[in-house]
Design an enzyme around this catalytic site. Structure first.
Site, PDB file in Angstrom:
ATOM      1  N   LYS A  13       0.741  -1.269   0.083  1.00  0.00           N
ATOM      2  CA  LYS A  13       0.142  -0.070   0.041  1.00  0.00           C
ATOM      3  C   LYS A  13       0.992   1.281   0.008  1.00  0.00           C
ATOM      4  O   LYS A  13       0.642   2.186  -0.813  1.00  0.00           O
ATOM      5  CB  LYS A  13      -0.981   0.108   1.342  1.00  0.00           C
ATOM      6  CG  LYS A  13      -1.960  -0.933   1.385  1.00  0.00           C
ATOM      7  CD  LYS A  13      -3.133  -0.888   2.305  1.00  0.00           C
ATOM      8  CE  LYS A  13      -2.229  -0.719   3.779  1.00  0.00           C
ATOM      9  NZ  LYS A  13      -1.814  -1.819   4.217  1.00  0.00           N
ATOM     10  N   ARG A  87      -9.627   1.397   9.241  1.00  0.00           N
ATOM     11  CA  ARG A  87      -9.332   0.092   9.459  1.00  0.00           C
ATOM     12  C   ARG A  87     -10.273  -0.705  10.393  1.00  0.00           C
ATOM     13  O   ARG A  87      -9.951  -1.689  10.543  1.00  0.00           O
ATOM     14  CB  ARG A  87      -7.839   0.127  10.240  1.00  0.00           C
ATOM     15  CG  ARG A  87      -6.682  -0.116   9.252  1.00  0.00           C
ATOM     16  CD  ARG A  87      -5.351   0.101  10.239  1.00  0.00           C
ATOM     17  NE  ARG A  87      -4.072  -0.712   9.967  1.00  0.00           N
ATOM     18  CZ  ARG A  87      -3.256  -0.111   9.248  1.00  0.00           C
ATOM     19  NH1 ARG A  87      -3.179   1.028   8.804  1.00  0.00           N
ATOM     20  NH2 ARG A  87      -2.207  -0.796   9.309  1.00  0.00           N
ATOM     21  N   ARG A 126      11.578  -5.567   4.433  1.00  0.00           N
ATOM     22  CA  ARG A 126      11.062  -3.962   4.152  1.00  0.00           C
ATOM     23  C   ARG A 126      12.123  -3.413   4.950  1.00  0.00           C
ATOM     24  O   ARG A 126      12.469  -3.555   6.120  1.00  0.00           O
ATOM     25  CB  ARG A 126       9.790  -3.871   4.577  1.00  0.00           C
ATOM     26  CG  ARG A 126       9.387  -2.515   4.773  1.00  0.00           C
ATOM     27  CD  ARG A 126       7.834  -2.205   4.564  1.00  0.00           C
ATOM     28  NE  ARG A 126       7.285  -2.412   5.935  1.00  0.00           N
ATOM     29  CZ  ARG A 126       5.901  -2.377   5.882  1.00  0.00           C
ATOM     30  NH1 ARG A 126       5.117  -2.060   4.961  1.00  0.00           N
ATOM     31  NH2 ARG A 126       5.122  -2.725   7.297  1.00  0.00           N
ATOM     32  N   ARG A 160      11.036  -1.465  10.789  1.00  0.00           N
ATOM     33  CA  ARG A 160      10.061  -1.199  11.716  1.00  0.00           C
ATOM     34  C   ARG A 160      10.155  -2.113  13.024  1.00  0.00           C
ATOM     35  O   ARG A 160      10.171  -3.200  12.783  1.00  0.00           O
ATOM     36  CB  ARG A 160       8.866  -0.983  11.013  1.00  0.00           C
ATOM     37  CG  ARG A 160       8.653   0.311   9.986  1.00  0.00           C
ATOM     38  CD  ARG A 160       7.470   0.457   9.492  1.00  0.00           C
ATOM     39  NE  ARG A 160       6.332   0.018   9.992  1.00  0.00           N
ATOM     40  CZ  ARG A 160       5.021   0.027   9.536  1.00  0.00           C
ATOM     41  NH1 ARG A 160       5.101   0.283   8.244  1.00  0.00           N
ATOM     42  NH2 ARG A 160       4.106  -0.608   9.960  1.00  0.00           N
ATOM     43  N   ARG A 171      -0.260  -8.708  13.679  1.00  0.00           N
ATOM     44  CA  ARG A 171      -1.111  -7.542  12.574  1.00  0.00           C
ATOM     45  C   ARG A 171      -1.940  -8.103  11.772  1.00  0.00           C
ATOM     46  O   ARG A 171      -2.811  -7.620  11.479  1.00  0.00           O
ATOM     47  CB  ARG A 171       0.134  -6.903  12.043  1.00  0.00           C
ATOM     48  CG  ARG A 171       0.826  -5.799  13.168  1.00  0.00           C
ATOM     49  CD  ARG A 171       2.032  -5.306  12.596  1.00  0.00           C
ATOM     50  NE  ARG A 171       1.780  -4.455  11.358  1.00  0.00           N
ATOM     51  CZ  ARG A 171       2.908  -4.328  10.431  1.00  0.00           C
ATOM     52  NH1 ARG A 171       3.987  -4.965  10.622  1.00  0.00           N
ATOM     53  NH2 ARG A 171       2.659  -3.604   9.395  1.00  0.00           N
TER      54      ARG A 171
HETATM   55  P1  AMP Z   1       0.981   0.946   8.864  1.00  0.00           P
HETATM   56  O1  AMP Z   1       1.832   1.872   8.690  1.00  0.00           O
HETATM   57  O2  AMP Z   1      -0.186   1.371   7.906  1.00  0.00           O
HETATM   58  O3  AMP Z   1       1.308  -0.502   8.636  1.00  0.00           O
HETATM   59  O4  AMP Z   1       0.507   1.220  10.221  1.00  0.00           O
HETATM   60  C1  AMP Z   1       1.408   1.028  11.379  1.00  0.00           C
HETATM   61  C2  AMP Z   1       0.588   0.813  12.739  1.00  0.00           C
HETATM   62  O5  AMP Z   1       0.066   2.085  13.046  1.00  0.00           O
HETATM   63  C3  AMP Z   1      -0.718  -0.298  12.753  1.00  0.00           C
HETATM   64  O6  AMP Z   1      -0.221  -1.360  13.196  1.00  0.00           O
HETATM   65  C4  AMP Z   1      -1.461   0.452  13.896  1.00  0.00           C
HETATM   66  O7  AMP Z   1      -0.723   0.343  15.161  1.00  0.00           O
HETATM   67  C5  AMP Z   1      -1.359   1.913  13.496  1.00  0.00           C
HETATM   68  N1  AMP Z   1      -2.188   2.456  12.479  1.00  0.00           N
HETATM   69  C6  AMP Z   1      -1.979   2.871  11.614  1.00  0.00           C
HETATM   70  N2  AMP Z   1      -3.365   3.181  10.799  1.00  0.00           N
HETATM   71  C7  AMP Z   1      -4.182   3.076  11.815  1.00  0.00           C
HETATM   72  C8  AMP Z   1      -5.566   3.333  11.866  1.00  0.00           C
HETATM   73  N3  AMP Z   1      -6.143   3.604  10.483  1.00  0.00           N
HETATM   74  N4  AMP Z   1      -6.254   2.707  12.765  1.00  0.00           N
HETATM   75  C9  AMP Z   1      -5.480   2.142  13.980  1.00  0.00           C
HETATM   76  N5  AMP Z   1      -4.075   2.130  13.896  1.00  0.00           N
HETATM   77  C10 AMP Z   1      -3.449   2.483  12.979  1.00  0.00           C
END
Ligand code: AMP
Length: 215
Positions: A13, A87, A126, A160, A171
């Site tokens: 994404k 989400r 990554r 990360r 996750r």
């Molecule tokens: P990402 O970079 O999109 O993989 O997001 C990394 C982490 O940020 C996720 O595992 C959540 O802990 C938090 N996070 C990101 N976007 C959201 C969202 N829309 N709702 C809740 N937690 C989020």
């Protein structure tokens, strides 16, 4: 134009969002990047979100909705590509409220799909630039200089903390339980475009672009 990119962790994404936002001239709203910036600036929101993020859990809906609402109300008017948001169903309903406030419709939802085993491997490889959040893959998309961002050569790429294998598995289960239901929700509203996320970055970009242009 307002689009959502939906898909499990590591599906690509972030990479696609960056390229698509440029092509369509819209602002990318990546909630994961926004939260990571809050964490590294040690803000109140960052301190609130950090433990959820490190554990691979979702940050509470009200925190996310406040953050995204403020961001979208201050947009430049050219539209948004939402990456990693919504989400949960509560976030999707919150997005509807934000959209009606700013008087814009949701144009489409792209759901990227790849087999789970490909994704686990991708996440282990990554690396991310701590300055611009650009995503690299050590095998399929390496930086020009090992360990350094192409656009910020002083920045050392990082793994990360939530890309550790156990957290990745968690996750996934969070995605399946809380986010996957949105696929059906948006399908029932006639907004969903399901896209095969396997292949090169350009292959996937071509498919997503074609789907968005026909939305
Ligand atoms: P990402 O970079 O999109 O993989 O997001 C990394 C982490 O940020 C996720 O595992 C959540 O802990 C938090 N996070 C990101 N976007 C959201 C969202 N829309 N709702 C809740 N937690 C989020």
């Amino acid at each position: 134009m307002i689009f959502i990119l939906l898909g499990p962790p590591g599906v690509g994404k972030g990479t696609q969002a960056r390229l698509l936002a440029e092509r369509f001239g819209v602002e990318s709203v990546a909630t994961g990047d926004m939260i990571r910036a809050e964490v590294s600036n040690d803000t109140e929101l960052g301190r609130e979100a950090r433990s959820f993020m490190d554990a691979g859990d979702l940050v509470p809906d009200d925190v996310i909705l406040r953050m995204v609402g403020a961001r979208m109300q201050n947009g430049k008017g050219g539209g948004f590509l939402l990456d990693g948001f919504p989400r949960t169903l509560a976030q999707a309903e919150g997005l509807d409220r934000i959209l009606s406030k700013i008087g814009k419709p949701l144009n489409g939802v792209v759901s990227l799909r790849v087999p789970e085993e490909n994704v686990v491997e991708r996440l282990g490889n990554r690396r991310v630039c701590p300055v611009c959040s650009r995503v690299y893959n050590l095998t399929s998309q390496p930086p020009r200089t090992p360990g350094r961002c192409d656009d910020h050569p002083d920045a050392e790429l990082i793994l990360r903390t939530d890309d550790a294998p156990d957290t990745v598995r968690h996750r996934f289960s969070v995605y399946n339980a809380q986010t996957r239901p949105l696929v059906d929700w948006y399908r029932s509203r006639g907004l969903l475009r399901e896209i095969n996320g396997t292949g090169s970055v350009d292959d996937v970009l071509g498919r997503v672009e074609a789907a968005l242009r026909s939305s």
